[in-house]
Write a protein that holds these residues in place. Sequence first.
Motif, short mmCIF file in Angstrom:
data_model
loop_
_atom_site.label_atom_id
_atom_site.label_comp_id
_atom_site.label_asym_id
_atom_site.label_seq_id
_atom_site.Cartn_x
_atom_site.Cartn_y
_atom_site.Cartn_z
N LYS A 1 -0.06 -1.23 -3.72
CA LYS A 1 0.20 0.07 -3.58
C LYS A 1 -1.34 0.75 -3.21
O LYS A 1 -1.24 1.46 -2.27
CB LYS A 1 0.33 0.89 -5.20
N THR B 1 -3.70 -0.57 -1.56
CA THR B 1 -4.00 -1.07 0.05
C THR B 1 -3.22 -0.10 0.80
O THR B 1 -3.91 0.41 1.89
CB THR B 1 -3.57 -2.46 0.02
N LEU B 2 -2.14 -0.27 0.62
CA LEU B 2 -1.28 0.67 1.83
C LEU B 2 -1.63 2.22 1.44
O LEU B 2 -1.58 3.05 2.42
CB LEU B 2 0.07 0.40 1.10
N CYS B 3 -1.79 2.77 0.24
CA CYS B 3 -2.21 4.08 0.15
C CYS B 3 -3.40 4.38 0.80
O CYS B 3 -3.76 5.36 1.48
CB CYS B 3 -2.54 4.19 -1.50
N SER C 1 -8.31 -7.01 -0.13
CA SER C 1 -8.14 -5.64 0.41
C SER C 1 -9.41 -4.90 0.60
O SER C 1 -9.19 -3.96 1.51
CB SER C 1 -7.34 -4.93 -0.58
N LEU D 1 7.83 -0.92 -3.72
CA LEU D 1 7.06 -1.67 -3.10
C LEU D 1 7.36 -3.41 -3.17
O LEU D 1 7.33 -3.69 -4.19
CB LEU D 1 5.52 -1.58 -2.89
N ARG E 1 5.95 -6.65 -1.45
CA ARG E 1 5.27 -7.14 -0.38
C ARG E 1 5.49 -8.54 -0.47
O ARG E 1 5.38 -9.24 -1.25
CB ARG E 1 3.56 -6.92 -0.70
N CYS F 1 8.78 -5.08 8.77
CA CYS F 1 8.85 -4.21 7.81
C CYS F 1 10.38 -3.63 7.59
O CYS F 1 11.08 -3.54 8.50
CB CYS F 1 8.16 -2.57 7.68
N TYR G 1 7.27 -5.28 3.27
CA TYR G 1 6.40 -5.49 4.38
C TYR G 1 5.38 -6.55 4.25
O TYR G 1 5.42 -7.11 3.15
CB TYR G 1 5.68 -3.98 4.34
N LEU H 1 -0.03 -4.65 7.39
CA LEU H 1 -0.36 -3.23 7.11
C LEU H 1 -0.16 -2.45 8.22
O LEU H 1 0.06 -1.13 7.83
CB LEU H 1 -1.93 -3.16 6.87
N ALA I 1 3.34 -1.37 8.46
CA ALA I 1 3.77 -0.80 7.24
C ALA I 1 3.36 0.64 7.54
O ALA I 1 4.30 1.68 7.24
CB ALA I 1 3.19 -1.20 6.02
N VAL I 2 2.08 0.99 7.91
CA VAL I 2 1.68 2.29 8.29
C VAL I 2 2.72 2.90 9.45
O VAL I 2 3.22 4.13 9.42
CB VAL I 2 0.18 2.41 8.80
#
Lengths: 96, 307
Positions: B139, B141-143, B181, B231, B233, B240, B286, B289, B292-293
């Motif tokens: 969460k 890391t993606l955030c 991360s 999520l 991962r 993704c 995913y 990263l 994912a973004v």
Amino acid sequence: MTALMRWQIPPQSDLTWWHRDSQTIVYHAQSADTHLLDLVASTGFACFESGPLDLAGLHDSMAQRLEIAADDQLMQYARALITRLERLGLLEAIDG
Amino acid sequence: MKLRDLTASESRQRLAGAGLAIQTGPFLYSVRTAISPLASTIYQLYADFPVVLDPTFADFHVSVNRVRRWPWVFSQAVIQVGGHGSFNPFPTERAIPYFEWGLNWCVSQYVQHHLVLHAATLERGGQGILLVGPSGAGKSTLCAALAGAGWRLLSDEFALVTPRTYELTALARPISLKNESIQLLRNRLPNSTFGPASSGEPKGTIAHLRPPQAAVEQVTQTARPAWILLLDRQPEATSCELHTIAQAPTVMKLIGQAFNYCELGKLGFATLTGLVELCACYRFTYSDLDQAVQSLNHLAASDAPSR
């Protein structure tokens, strides 16, 4: 479970129903428990909204509402459903 | 007045004395600490936050100070929240993650005017996204990656959902990153500010990323929830994938992530179901990263619910 037994939603129950697609969530305010029911279970539970039922009554109501055969398989399901809902405090057995 | 308007020395003196009140979203924290490294890190991570020098009121009172406890050879500290002094002491060098944990604890335990969910939340184009998952799901890391890619950070820890309007309230505090991360985000966001890494935590090494200035400055702007992502991962995944999931199981999943669902009673149920009704719900698998973004940028551009 005998043929004379009937069950009802406890009169003081404060239930909130939320329907989405073929699933229903029932919120029971007294316990703050939230229950996810599939179409068959929620249809069966909803049968008790109009009043107490015995096993045969639930069996018939479910068959009618779901438009399926009132066969042994449904009877077994209805029996199991009553047991489950009673255990969750969503139904109570009543005399007579 | 922002914290950066004080000198580091003034900030440290106030933290060690009467305290400093830091406004983070809707909450005013009165903070006190005489631990210099913690005071320095607070100055570093909260530079853009509004502060109140002589507050007459604060939502929460948090202090972190040294204690003398066995074994004497270790410098230990303890956190107190509003006089609540029953937390276990911890090594002083870990004061930063414990301080952040304490601020989170206040929200998770005391906030009742929002439905509080454990989720990272961001906003793009006025639409909010909730990233939900167990610890280790990525969460934060993606955030952090999304916050560095044009999304506005609301919170890396909480979704604060307002009953009846279902709007997401921003908190925009430092983002807690763990283990690999930390370096991943250092490489990805070379111009961002990171606090010192604290090792030996139950979850490994922790470091905090200062929230983007714009996120702090726009913290009073709420967001309309639009997407809920559970999520998943998968390190071995090569692409993704967004799979639409039904709303009813999503409600049940979110109940498990709520801090105050039971306390809010019927209002909690109404808020949660209302939130989910507004959102498109997905399971997001995913690994990479960047992918994912890119995938979520595409989602925001093409799948903005018209509500």
